[in-house]
Scaffold this active site. Structure first.
Site, PDB file in Angstrom:
ATOM      1  N   ASN A 218       2.728  -6.145  -7.225  1.00 49.94           N
ATOM      2  CA  ASN A 218       1.787  -5.271  -8.213  1.00 49.94           C
ATOM      3  C   ASN A 218       2.668  -3.810  -8.645  1.00 49.94           C
ATOM      4  O   ASN A 218       3.943  -4.012  -8.334  1.00 49.94           O
ATOM      5  CB  ASN A 218       0.692  -4.568  -7.181  1.00 49.94           C
ATOM      6  N   ASP A 286      -3.745  -8.058  -1.188  1.00 46.77           N
ATOM      7  CA  ASP A 286      -4.999  -8.485  -0.364  1.00 46.77           C
ATOM      8  C   ASP A 286      -4.742  -9.724  -0.120  1.00 46.77           C
ATOM      9  O   ASP A 286      -5.211 -10.471   1.025  1.00 46.77           O
ATOM     10  CB  ASP A 286      -6.141  -8.290  -1.285  1.00 46.77           C
ATOM     11  N   LYS A 348     -12.868   1.724   7.529  1.00 45.84           N
ATOM     12  CA  LYS A 348     -11.641   1.778   8.416  1.00 45.84           C
ATOM     13  C   LYS A 348     -11.735   2.734   9.361  1.00 45.84           C
ATOM     14  O   LYS A 348     -10.733   2.968  10.361  1.00 45.84           O
ATOM     15  CB  LYS A 348     -10.436   1.788   7.437  1.00 45.84           C
TER      16      LYS A 348
END
Ligand code: C5P
Length: 401
Positions: A218, A286, A348
């Site tokens: 990315n 991911d 999270k």
């Protein structure tokens, strides 16, 4: 002294610093460093090698430090001739800037044939070096070996930086700027608001292999994560930076572990625990390719389907540990920042999450951030990433306290 906005500036006022200057053109920058150290309140004593005096005269440093400059092991005026012992016993820090390739070689081998090298060997205080040399000298195998030895010996290595060199070449080997060296000293002296704390940081992208020559990655540059690592080190933390592939220099005083894939990153992070703080800045992929091909995949006119499987969420895993560090997440969103960021923080279970709009931040030198914690949102208007990182560390220090 340059310091993080809001972080209590670590005073160098009570610090006795020996500034060692070895022979290199960067010796002229050591004059500015000497001035900055004095301005920050340090008690500075300058020691020069014979080669350093070919570049700058002792008088320059005498005028800046207000004290005679020491140049010889054989100075009859120094009383019992034990100056090399007395000086280092008194000092909080011995800082050699610039440290030439030759001086590093001497240090690595414990040579003591002039006052500065003898002081280094006889020291009872922290030793930091700011290397400065031509890029080929820096890259040369003997220098690599010497550096490794010095790090094993507990010497703090500050820099060098990349850029244009006095010899006209461009590359890694320039001495850090005096202001950068000054900013790294609290970390070296272990004296900032995060002194004694271990801070583990992830940064950069991950690279998920498809075959031996291709992969998924990315646009993360790593700039924010590296800035956070630098700000944490400036605040006195022992910093470990687990970084995906980037072309950035490791910040002064930071230990960097290079990784490729999310699985590598997870392994490296878990191996570095326990830690007091974990800051996950990395843009972790991911998904990964289920089974990367062992050989290069051949082109075909048919389409191609990659079977992707989810990567482990490193941050969520660390935050869920029974003895979890104080965990900080980052969320890069393209829309509805507050909504998505706060949802991630709750999912999270993070005490602090930093949100930003991906399109405004990726690869840029500046960022506009919003900090999300139990007390609400805190906006950090656009500024360079180091400034933002220092704000973040200040916020984190307040929360930790
Ligand atoms: O990808 P996401 O937006 O969920 O990332 C939020 C935070 O979680 C970031 O701090 C990132 O570094 C971390 N993360 C991670 N492991 C993943 C995905 C994200 O540690 N696999």
């Amino acid at each position: 002294m340059e310091s993080a906005p809001g972080i209590k500036a670590v005073s160098l006022a009570d610090k006795k610093i020996i500034l060692g200057v070895s022979g290199g053109i960067a010796a002229y920058k050591a004059a500015e460093l000497c001035r900055l150290l004095i301005k920050a309140g340090a008690d500075v004593r300058v020691v020069m090698t014979a080669a350093a005096q070919q570049f700058v005269t002792p008088l320059t440093f005498q005028a800046l430090s207000g004290k005679p400059v020491l140049t010889s092991l054989w100075d009859a005026a120094s009383g019992d001739g034990m100056e090399h012992i007395h000086l280092s016993r008194d000092a909080d820090l011995l800082l050699v800037a610039p440290a030439s390739a030759d001086f590093l070689a001497k240090l690595a081998h414990g040579r003591a044939d002039d006052l500065l090298s003898t002081l280094c060997l006889a020291r009872a205080c922290t030793l930091a070096v700011a290397p400065a040399m031509n890029r080929e000298m820096w890259a040369a195998a003997p220098t690599r070996r010497n550096l490794e030895q010095l790090q094993l010996d507990g010497v703090s290595v500050l820099g060098p930086a990349a850029g244009e060199q006095a010899c006209g070449e461009t590359g890694l080997g320039r001495m850090l700027e005096p202001g950068e060296i000054l900013a790294a000293l609290p970390g070296v002296l272990n004296a900032g608001p995060l002194a004694g704390k271990r801070v583990l940081i992830t940064a950069g992208p991950t690279f998920e292999p498809i075959d031996p020559v291709r992969g998924l990655t990315n646009l993360s540059s790593g700039k924010m994560g590296y800035a956070v690592a630098r700000a944490a080190a400036e605040a006195g933390a022992e910093v470990c930076l687990v970084s995906g592939p980037t072309c950035l220099d490791t910040p002064a005083g930071v230990r960097r572990i290079g990784v490729q894939s999310a699985a590598d990153m997870r392994r490296a992070v878990l191996a570095e625990l326990p830690s007091d703080v974990f800051i996950a800045v990395a843009a972790v992929a991911d998904y990964r390719v289920n089974a990367a091909a062992p050989q290069k995949i051949k082109k075909s006119t048919d389409g191609m389907t990659l079977h992707l499987v989810a990567n482990p969420d490193i941050l969520a895993e660390v935050a869920a540990l029974p003895d979890a560090p104080f965990c900080v997440g980052f969320a890069a969103e393209t829309e509805r920042l507050a909504e998505h960021a706060e949802a991630k923080r709750r999912k999270k279970r993070l005490p602090l999450l930093v949100g930003n709009l991906a399109q405004d931040t990726l690869g840029e030198d500046t960022a506009e951030l919003v900090l999300f914690d139990d007390r609400g949102q805190h906006r950090l208007p656009r500024a360079d990433k180091l400034t933002q990182a220092r704000h973040l560390i200040r916020h984190l220090v307040n929360q930790l306290n």
